[in-house]
Design a protein around this motif. Structure first.
Motif, mmCIF file in Angstrom:
data_model
loop_
_atom_site.group_PDB
_atom_site.id
_atom_site.type_symbol
_atom_site.label_atom_id
_atom_site.label_comp_id
_atom_site.label_asym_id
_atom_site.label_seq_id
_atom_site.Cartn_x
_atom_site.Cartn_y
_atom_site.Cartn_z
ATOM 1 N N GLU A 142 -119.633 -14.010 10.441
ATOM 2 C CA GLU A 142 -118.587 -14.660 11.232
ATOM 3 C C GLU A 142 -117.825 -13.579 11.975
ATOM 4 O O GLU A 142 -117.287 -12.669 11.352
ATOM 5 C CB GLU A 142 -117.632 -15.451 10.338
ATOM 6 C CG GLU A 142 -118.287 -16.640 9.669
ATOM 7 C CD GLU A 142 -117.293 -17.510 8.913
ATOM 8 O OE1 GLU A 142 -116.170 -17.738 9.426
ATOM 9 O OE2 GLU A 142 -117.643 -17.953 7.815
ATOM 10 N N GLU A 143 -117.816 -13.661 13.296
ATOM 11 C CA GLU A 143 -117.093 -12.701 14.138
ATOM 12 C C GLU A 143 -116.465 -13.446 15.297
ATOM 13 O O GLU A 143 -116.925 -14.519 15.688
ATOM 14 C CB GLU A 143 -118.034 -11.623 14.685
ATOM 15 C CG GLU A 143 -118.567 -10.662 13.650
ATOM 16 C CD GLU A 143 -117.507 -9.748 13.036
ATOM 17 O OE1 GLU A 143 -116.438 -9.540 13.656
ATOM 18 O OE2 GLU A 143 -117.750 -9.260 11.920
ATOM 19 N N SER A 144 -115.421 -12.867 15.876
ATOM 20 C CA SER A 144 -114.808 -13.444 17.069
ATOM 21 C C SER A 144 -114.268 -12.323 17.940
ATOM 22 O O SER A 144 -114.092 -11.191 17.489
ATOM 23 C CB SER A 144 -113.699 -14.436 16.698
ATOM 24 O OG SER A 144 -112.651 -13.769 16.037
ATOM 25 N N ILE A 145 -114.026 -12.667 19.194
ATOM 26 C CA ILE A 145 -113.485 -11.707 20.153
ATOM 27 C C ILE A 145 -112.736 -12.476 21.234
ATOM 28 O O ILE A 145 -113.051 -13.637 21.511
ATOM 29 C CB ILE A 145 -114.617 -10.845 20.759
ATOM 30 C CG1 ILE A 145 -114.042 -9.602 21.449
ATOM 31 C CG2 ILE A 145 -115.494 -11.674 21.714
ATOM 32 C CD1 ILE A 145 -115.084 -8.537 21.745
ATOM 33 N N GLU A 146 -111.740 -11.835 21.822
ATOM 34 C CA GLU A 146 -111.049 -12.382 22.979
ATOM 35 C C GLU A 146 -111.585 -11.693 24.216
ATOM 36 O O GLU A 146 -111.724 -10.466 24.239
ATOM 37 C CB GLU A 146 -109.539 -12.145 22.880
ATOM 38 C CG GLU A 146 -108.859 -13.009 21.864
ATOM 39 C CD GLU A 146 -107.351 -12.822 21.845
ATOM 40 O OE1 GLU A 146 -106.772 -12.273 22.807
ATOM 41 O OE2 GLU A 146 -106.755 -13.235 20.837
ATOM 42 N N VAL A 147 -111.903 -12.484 25.239
ATOM 43 C CA VAL A 147 -112.360 -11.937 26.517
ATOM 44 C C VAL A 147 -111.370 -12.348 27.598
ATOM 45 O O VAL A 147 -110.796 -13.440 27.541
ATOM 46 C CB VAL A 147 -113.802 -12.382 26.866
ATOM 47 C CG1 VAL A 147 -114.792 -11.810 25.867
ATOM 48 C CG2 VAL A 147 -113.924 -13.883 26.934
ATOM 49 N N ASN A 148 -111.178 -11.462 28.556
ATOM 50 C CA ASN A 148 -110.202 -11.698 29.622
ATOM 51 C C ASN A 148 -110.855 -12.342 30.837
ATOM 52 O O ASN A 148 -110.858 -11.786 31.938
ATOM 53 C CB ASN A 148 -109.504 -10.386 29.990
ATOM 54 C CG ASN A 148 -108.692 -9.857 28.825
ATOM 55 O OD1 ASN A 148 -107.941 -10.601 28.201
ATOM 56 N ND2 ASN A 148 -108.860 -8.593 28.519
ATOM 57 N N VAL A 149 -111.426 -13.523 30.592
ATOM 58 C CA VAL A 149 -111.979 -14.365 31.650
ATOM 59 C C VAL A 149 -111.702 -15.821 31.263
ATOM 60 O O VAL A 149 -111.520 -16.124 30.081
ATOM 61 C CB VAL A 149 -113.504 -14.149 31.860
ATOM 62 C CG1 VAL A 149 -113.800 -12.728 32.321
ATOM 63 C CG2 VAL A 149 -114.299 -14.495 30.620
ATOM 64 N N PRO A 150 -111.697 -16.729 32.229
ATOM 65 C CA PRO A 150 -111.507 -18.152 31.904
ATOM 66 C C PRO A 150 -112.635 -18.668 31.009
ATOM 67 O O PRO A 150 -113.753 -18.131 31.018
ATOM 68 C CB PRO A 150 -111.549 -18.842 33.275
ATOM 69 C CG PRO A 150 -111.238 -17.773 34.268
ATOM 70 C CD PRO A 150 -111.784 -16.498 33.673
ATOM 71 N N VAL A 151 -112.365 -19.725 30.269
ATOM 72 C CA VAL A 151 -113.357 -20.279 29.348
ATOM 73 C C VAL A 151 -114.643 -20.656 30.071
ATOM 74 O O VAL A 151 -115.738 -20.437 29.550
ATOM 75 C CB VAL A 151 -112.776 -21.463 28.527
ATOM 76 C CG1 VAL A 151 -112.522 -22.676 29.400
ATOM 77 C CG2 VAL A 151 -113.687 -21.801 27.351
ATOM 78 N N SER A 152 -114.556 -21.189 31.272
ATOM 79 C CA SER A 152 -115.773 -21.584 31.988
ATOM 80 C C SER A 152 -116.634 -20.367 32.326
ATOM 81 O O SER A 152 -117.865 -20.439 32.255
ATOM 82 C CB SER A 152 -115.447 -22.380 33.248
ATOM 83 O OG SER A 152 -114.687 -21.604 34.141
ATOM 84 N N THR A 153 -116.030 -19.242 32.663
ATOM 85 C CA THR A 153 -116.786 -18.023 32.964
ATOM 86 C C THR A 153 -117.476 -17.505 31.706
ATOM 87 O O THR A 153 -118.662 -17.147 31.731
ATOM 88 C CB THR A 153 -115.866 -16.937 33.554
ATOM 89 O OG1 THR A 153 -115.254 -17.449 34.744
ATOM 90 C CG2 THR A 153 -116.631 -15.671 33.883
ATOM 91 N N ALA A 154 -116.749 -17.453 30.583
ATOM 92 C CA ALA A 154 -117.330 -16.984 29.320
ATOM 93 C C ALA A 154 -118.492 -17.883 28.901
ATOM 94 O O ALA A 154 -119.582 -17.407 28.562
ATOM 95 C CB ALA A 154 -116.267 -16.937 28.229
ATOM 96 N N TYR A 155 -118.270 -19.181 28.934
ATOM 97 C CA TYR A 155 -119.315 -20.137 28.545
ATOM 98 C C TYR A 155 -120.521 -20.043 29.484
ATOM 99 O O TYR A 155 -121.671 -19.975 29.032
ATOM 100 C CB TYR A 155 -118.758 -21.560 28.540
ATOM 101 C CG TYR A 155 -119.828 -22.597 28.318
ATOM 102 C CD1 TYR A 155 -120.227 -22.937 27.031
ATOM 103 C CD2 TYR A 155 -120.468 -23.207 29.389
ATOM 104 C CE1 TYR A 155 -121.239 -23.863 26.825
ATOM 105 C CE2 TYR A 155 -121.469 -24.129 29.188
ATOM 106 C CZ TYR A 155 -121.851 -24.457 27.901
ATOM 107 O OH TYR A 155 -122.860 -25.370 27.710
ATOM 108 N N ASN A 156 -120.269 -20.064 30.790
ATOM 109 C CA ASN A 156 -121.365 -20.010 31.756
ATOM 110 C C ASN A 156 -122.219 -18.768 31.551
ATOM 111 O O ASN A 156 -123.452 -18.837 31.608
ATOM 112 C CB ASN A 156 -120.832 -20.037 33.189
ATOM 113 C CG ASN A 156 -120.286 -21.384 33.590
ATOM 114 O OD1 ASN A 156 -120.534 -22.396 32.937
ATOM 115 N ND2 ASN A 156 -119.527 -21.410 34.661
#
Length: 155
Positions: free
Chosen positions: A5-19
């Motif tokens: 189990e890991e997580s991270i924050e990315v500095n892009v909108p959710v749609s960009t990360a998902y896409n």
């Protein structure tokens, strides 16, 4: 069976990360040990990677895919692995990505490596490289906005 189990924050909108995440053939650009991922159709992938010092190939099926929310999969052959990646908007320009992976270990080296969290560190590194990749581009390399439920495309 090992669980990561890991997580991270990315500095892009959710749609960009998902896409970007749905561009499976780009995975070798940020996933350590992944040689190639070929998308066969909307719900099937062929993977080639080095695991535990050995080259492995397997077919995987996308079980669930919900735009901007989640992608889950399971191996159809080879060693068992499955997982889910979820995407949570923090604000309009930041997203938390959560990854849960379950996989079968083989032999003493992999079992020991899993017990010592080597596999968790590998996934953490993959997420850090994904963050760098998507943030440095500022935009995704492509997108697939279809939906999948129980391994079948629904939209």
């Amino acid at each position: 069976m090992a669980r990561i189990e890991e997580s991270i924050e990315v500095n892009v909108p959710v749609s960009t990360a998902y896409n970007q995440w749905t561009q499976f053939e780009e995975f070798p650009r940020f996933m350590d040990g992944v040689e190639s991922v070929k998308q066969i159709d909307d719900t099937h992938l062929h993977w080639v990677a080095e695991l535990g010092g050995k080259r492995e190939e397997w077919a995987a099926e996308i079980v669930t895919q919900k735009p901007d929310r989640e992608v889950s999969w399971r191996a159809k052959d080879g060693r068992y692995n499955s997982g889910i990646v979820t995407f949570e908007p923090i604000d309009e320009n930041r997203t938390r990505i959560n990854v849960i992976i379950e996989h079968e270990t083989e032999g003493l080296t992999e079992t020991l490596g899993s017990a010592l969290s080597a596999d968790s560190r590998r996934v953490k590194g993959d997420l850090e490289r994904f963050k760098e990749f998507v943030e440095s581009r500022g935009a995704e390399t492509g997108a697939w906005r279809g939906e999948v439920e129980q391994g079948q495309r629904t939209r």
